[in-house]
Design a protein around this motif. Structure first.
Motif, PDB file in Angstrom:
ATOM      1  N   GLY A  68       0.856  -1.193   0.000  1.00 56.09           N
ATOM      2  CA  GLY A  68       0.000   0.000   0.000  1.00 56.09           C
ATOM      3  C   GLY A  68       0.883   1.230   0.000  1.00 56.09           C
ATOM      4  N   ASN A  69       0.543   2.185  -0.846  1.00 55.25           N
ATOM      5  CA  ASN A  69       1.261   3.462  -0.863  1.00 55.25           C
ATOM      6  C   ASN A  69       0.290   4.514  -0.365  1.00 55.25           C
ATOM      7  OD1 ASN A  69       2.641   5.792  -1.424  1.00 55.25           O
ATOM      8  ND2 ASN A  69       2.533   5.589  -3.657  1.00 55.25           N
ATOM      9  N   TRP A  70       0.502   4.912   0.883  1.00 53.59           N
ATOM     10  CA  TRP A  70      -0.446   5.865   1.479  1.00 53.59           C
ATOM     11  C   TRP A  70      -0.261   7.295   0.964  1.00 53.59           C
ATOM     12  CZ3 TRP A  70      -0.667   4.442   7.441  1.00 53.59           C
ATOM     13  CH2 TRP A  70      -1.484   3.316   7.594  1.00 53.59           C
ATOM     14  N   LYS A  71       0.860   7.537   0.322  1.00 52.10           N
ATOM     15  CA  LYS A  71       1.153   8.900  -0.171  1.00 52.10           C
ATOM     16  C   LYS A  71       1.068   9.886   1.014  1.00 52.10           C
ATOM     17  CE  LYS A  71      -0.433   7.452  -4.680  1.00 52.10           C
ATOM     18  NZ  LYS A  71      -0.954   7.795  -5.982  1.00 52.10           N
ATOM     19  N   MET A  72       0.616  11.126   0.797  1.00 50.42           N
ATOM     20  CA  MET A  72       0.563  12.099   1.900  1.00 50.42           C
ATOM     21  C   MET A  72      -0.841  12.076   2.523  1.00 50.42           C
ATOM     22  SD  MET A  72       1.861  16.053   1.938  1.00 50.42           S
ATOM     23  CE  MET A  72       0.387  16.804   1.284  1.00 50.42           C
ATOM     24  N   GLY A  88      11.313   6.396  -6.810  1.00 51.51           N
ATOM     25  CA  GLY A  88      10.997   6.917  -8.142  1.00 51.51           C
ATOM     26  C   GLY A  88       9.540   6.815  -8.536  1.00 51.51           C
ATOM     27  N   HIS A  89       8.631   6.929  -7.542  1.00 49.85           N
ATOM     28  CA  HIS A  89       7.207   6.983  -7.904  1.00 49.85           C
ATOM     29  C   HIS A  89       7.017   8.149  -8.885  1.00 49.85           C
ATOM     30  CE1 HIS A  89       2.877   7.545  -7.577  1.00 49.85           C
ATOM     31  NE2 HIS A  89       2.823   6.305  -7.134  1.00 49.85           N
ATOM     32  N   SER A  90       6.073   7.999  -9.800  1.00 47.86           N
ATOM     33  CA  SER A  90       5.907   9.045 -10.832  1.00 47.86           C
ATOM     34  C   SER A  90       5.582  10.405 -10.216  1.00 47.86           C
ATOM     35  CB  SER A  90       4.832   8.652 -11.831  1.00 47.86           C
ATOM     36  OG  SER A  90       3.599   8.556 -11.177  1.00 47.86           O
ATOM     37  N   GLU A  91       4.925  10.404  -9.037  1.00 44.40           N
ATOM     38  CA  GLU A  91       4.644  11.698  -8.403  1.00 44.40           C
ATOM     39  C   GLU A  91       5.944  12.361  -7.952  1.00 44.40           C
ATOM     40  OE1 GLU A  91       1.817  10.172  -5.624  1.00 44.40           O
ATOM     41  OE2 GLU A  91       0.385   9.876  -7.248  1.00 44.40           O
ATOM     42  N   ARG A  92       6.912  11.554  -7.541  1.00 41.56           N
ATOM     43  CA  ARG A  92       8.211  12.115  -7.145  1.00 41.56           C
ATOM     44  C   ARG A  92       8.993  12.546  -8.386  1.00 41.56           C
ATOM     45  NH1 ARG A  92       9.061  12.932  -2.252  1.00 41.56           N
ATOM     46  NH2 ARG A  92      11.092  13.673  -2.907  1.00 41.56           N
ATOM     47  N   TYR A 136       5.320  -1.488 -12.181  1.00 42.96           N
ATOM     48  CA  TYR A 136       4.899  -0.832 -13.424  1.00 42.96           C
ATOM     49  C   TYR A 136       3.651  -0.021 -13.128  1.00 42.96           C
ATOM     50  CZ  TYR A 136       2.599   0.023 -17.823  1.00 42.96           C
ATOM     51  OH  TYR A 136       1.944   0.650 -18.866  1.00 42.96           O
ATOM     52  N   GLU A 137       3.809   1.293 -13.173  1.00 44.84           N
ATOM     53  CA  GLU A 137       2.685   2.183 -12.879  1.00 44.84           C
ATOM     54  C   GLU A 137       2.531   3.183 -14.018  1.00 44.84           C
ATOM     55  OE1 GLU A 137       1.860   2.260  -8.298  1.00 44.84           O
ATOM     56  OE2 GLU A 137       2.806   4.081  -9.008  1.00 44.84           O
ATOM     57  N   PRO A 138       1.661   2.884 -14.987  1.00 47.67           N
ATOM     58  CA  PRO A 138       1.454   3.861 -16.059  1.00 47.67           C
ATOM     59  C   PRO A 138       0.904   5.152 -15.457  1.00 47.67           C
ATOM     60  CG  PRO A 138      -0.161   2.063 -16.192  1.00 47.67           C
ATOM     61  CD  PRO A 138       0.790   1.707 -15.092  1.00 47.67           C
ATOM     62  N   ALA A 155      -2.738   6.050 -15.226  1.00 44.67           N
ATOM     63  CA  ALA A 155      -3.641   5.231 -14.405  1.00 44.67           C
ATOM     64  C   ALA A 155      -3.493   5.537 -12.916  1.00 44.67           C
ATOM     65  CB  ALA A 155      -3.360   3.757 -14.660  1.00 44.67           C
ATOM     66  N   ILE A 156      -2.721   6.567 -12.590  1.00 46.36           N
ATOM     67  CA  ILE A 156      -2.457   6.846 -11.173  1.00 46.36           C
ATOM     68  C   ILE A 156      -3.398   7.920 -10.649  1.00 46.36           C
ATOM     69  CG2 ILE A 156      -0.735   7.724  -9.553  1.00 46.36           C
ATOM     70  CD1 ILE A 156       1.332   6.249 -11.144  1.00 46.36           C
ATOM     71  N   GLY A 157      -4.208   7.523  -9.691  1.00 43.50           N
ATOM     72  CA  GLY A 157      -5.119   8.469  -9.045  1.00 43.50           C
ATOM     73  C   GLY A 157      -6.186   8.995  -9.992  1.00 43.50           C
ATOM     74  N   THR A 158      -6.380   8.339 -11.125  1.00 39.38           N
ATOM     75  CA  THR A 158      -7.332   8.833 -12.116  1.00 39.38           C
ATOM     76  C   THR A 158      -8.599   7.984 -12.133  1.00 39.38           C
ATOM     77  OG1 THR A 158      -6.334   7.379 -13.777  1.00 39.38           O
ATOM     78  CG2 THR A 158      -5.503   9.643 -13.678  1.00 39.38           C
ATOM     79  N   GLY A 197       0.680  -1.200 -10.732  1.00 43.01           N
ATOM     80  CA  GLY A 197       0.071  -0.170  -9.891  1.00 43.01           C
ATOM     81  C   GLY A 197      -0.700   0.815 -10.742  1.00 43.01           C
ATOM     82  N   GLY A 198      -1.835   1.260 -10.244  1.00 42.32           N
ATOM     83  CA  GLY A 198      -2.645   2.235 -10.964  1.00 42.32           C
ATOM     84  C   GLY A 198      -4.100   1.840 -10.856  1.00 42.32           C
ATOM     85  N   SER A 199      -4.761   2.463  -9.841  1.00 39.07           N
ATOM     86  CA  SER A 199      -6.194   2.205  -9.628  1.00 39.07           C
ATOM     87  C   SER A 199      -6.520   0.725  -9.417  1.00 39.07           C
ATOM     88  CB  SER A 199      -7.026   2.811 -10.771  1.00 39.07           C
ATOM     89  OG  SER A 199      -6.745   4.191 -10.872  1.00 39.07           O
ATOM     90  N   VAL A 200      -5.633   0.020  -8.693  1.00 37.98           N
ATOM     91  CA  VAL A 200      -5.932  -1.368  -8.300  1.00 37.98           C
ATOM     92  C   VAL A 200      -6.902  -1.330  -7.125  1.00 37.98           C
ATOM     93  CG1 VAL A 200      -4.972  -3.513  -7.368  1.00 37.98           C
ATOM     94  CG2 VAL A 200      -3.669  -2.200  -9.048  1.00 37.98           C
ATOM     95  N   ALA A 245       0.877  -5.973  -6.469  1.00 38.92           N
ATOM     96  CA  ALA A 245       0.350  -4.651  -6.796  1.00 38.92           C
ATOM     97  C   ALA A 245       0.882  -3.599  -5.828  1.00 38.92           C
ATOM     98  CB  ALA A 245      -1.174  -4.682  -6.745  1.00 38.92           C
ATOM     99  N   LEU A 246       1.066  -2.402  -6.363  1.00 39.17           N
ATOM    100  CA  LEU A 246       1.362  -1.231  -5.546  1.00 39.17           C
ATOM    101  C   LEU A 246       0.078  -0.404  -5.600  1.00 39.17           C
ATOM    102  CD1 LEU A 246       3.401   0.420  -3.905  1.00 39.17           C
ATOM    103  CD2 LEU A 246       4.243   1.403  -6.037  1.00 39.17           C
ATOM    104  N   VAL A 247      -0.517  -0.211  -4.431  1.00 44.99           N
ATOM    105  CA  VAL A 247      -1.902   0.281  -4.398  1.00 44.99           C
ATOM    106  C   VAL A 247      -2.003   1.616  -3.670  1.00 44.99           C
ATOM    107  CG1 VAL A 247      -4.263  -0.344  -3.792  1.00 44.99           C
ATOM    108  CG2 VAL A 247      -2.596  -2.158  -4.240  1.00 44.99           C
ATOM    109  N   GLY A 248      -2.679   2.563  -4.286  1.00 49.01           N
ATOM    110  CA  GLY A 248      -2.890   3.872  -3.663  1.00 49.01           C
ATOM    111  C   GLY A 248      -4.160   3.898  -2.825  1.00 49.01           C
ATOM    112  N   GLY A 249      -5.198   4.528  -3.354  1.00 48.83           N
ATOM    113  CA  GLY A 249      -6.439   4.783  -2.613  1.00 48.83           C
ATOM    114  C   GLY A 249      -7.044   3.567  -1.913  1.00 48.83           C
TER     115      GLY A 249
HETATM  116  C1  3PY Z   1      -1.957   4.506  -7.292  1.00 54.15           C
HETATM  117  O1  3PY Z   1      -2.517   3.414  -7.316  1.00 54.15           O
HETATM  118  O2  3PY Z   1      -2.571   5.556  -7.502  1.00 54.15           O
HETATM  119  C2  3PY Z   1      -0.524   4.608  -7.015  1.00 54.15           C
HETATM  120  O3  3PY Z   1       0.085   5.588  -7.365  1.00 54.15           O
HETATM  121  C3  3PY Z   1       0.144   3.537  -6.259  1.00 54.15           C
HETATM  122  O4  3PY Z   1       1.480   3.842  -6.019  1.00 54.15           O
END
Ligand code: 3PY
Length: 250
Positions: free
Chosen positions: A8-12, A93-97, A165-167, A170-173, A210-213, A230-234
């Motif tokens: 899980g990637n809690w981000k901020m 190296g997350h794409s947000e960084r 692999y996080e296109p 697909a991140i946070g969208t 990763g990306g909206s999993v 998976a690397l999972v955000g929300g």
């Molecule tokens: C997402 O799922 O939005 C991510 O960026 C996971 O790192």
């Protein structure tokens, strides 16, 4: 067999109290032998979360770190500081960084080496933008990120690296890559590792999508040949949803 790995990637997100509440609410974490799991939390929460998960199967990870050992880098956190408190994984190296904090393939490479030097498992993020995908350059972009990100690593270090692999599109969208597209790109990554190292190394390296999993689509991704987790955000922000993701990886 590669062990599935859900992070899980809690981000901020989450205050200290909310982070503790999440960990306290977890009741159904599968054995680490079956599914490796990690919560990558903001720095300020890490020590408490490590202490609270001593007898749990879950690992605690960071979302970033500096590539130098120590020194005059105001506001930064070193790899040694992370291992010293029991952190096991670190997202690099997350794409947000890359987008907001000027991370480059070069800093990703330096951080990946530094993570290995300190026995942290790096989760190295790669992925193309929508413009790059539309231009037919997705594979080229990702191959280059993998090559530059892993440059100079030993075969053993690559085997112990997780690539996510996080296109970017697909991140946070809310948009997610189809499992076929995600698998194809994870296959491109595995092939690139084979070309750079060997088939044996590429068979060991774990690749996450990763990306909206979310709980509804995790099984579909996990069924794919080249997707090991998976690397999972929300969907990793709520304990029940995170536990459903872990169950989906079994
Ligand atoms: C997402 O799922 O939005 C991510 O960026 C996971 O790192």
């Amino acid at each position: 067999m590669r062990k599935p790995f859900i992070a899980g990637n809690w981000k901020m997100n989450k205050t200290f109290d909310e982070a503790v509440e999440f960990i306290d609410a977890l009741s159904n974490v599968p054995s680490n032998d079956e599914v490796e799991s990690a919560i990558c939390a903001p720095f300020i929460q890490l020590k408490e979360l490590v202490d609270k998960t001593q007898s749990s199967q879950i690992n605690i990870g960071a979302q970033n770190m500096h590539f130098e050992d120590a020194g005059a880098y105001t506001g930064e956190v070193s790899a040694e500081m992370l291992t010293n408190i029991g952190v096991k994984h670190v997202i690099i190296g997350h794409s947000e960084r890359r987008q907001y904090f000027n991370e480059t393939d070069e800093t990703v490479n330096l951080k990946t080496k530094q993570a290995h030097k300190n026995n942290l498992v790096p989760i190295v993020c790669v992925g193309e933008s929508d413009k790059e995908r539309e231009a037919g350059k997705a594979a080229e972009v990702v191959e280059s990120q993998v090559k530059l990100g892993l440059e100079g690593l030993t075969a053993e270090q690559v085997k112990a690296t997780v690539i996510a692999y996080e296109p970017i599109w697909a991140i946070g969208t809310g948009k997610s890559a189809t499992s076929a597209d995600a698998n194809e790109m994870c296959g491109v990554i595995r092939k690139q590792v084979a070309a750079l190292y060997s088939g044996a190394v590429s068979e060991k390296v774990r690749i996450q999508y990763g990306g909206s999993v979310k709980p509804e689509n995790i099984k579909e991704y996990m069924a794919c040949e080249h997707i090991d987790g998976a690397l999972v955000g929300g969907a990793a922000l709520k304990p029940d949803s995170f536990e459903m993701l872990l169950a989906g990886a079994l």
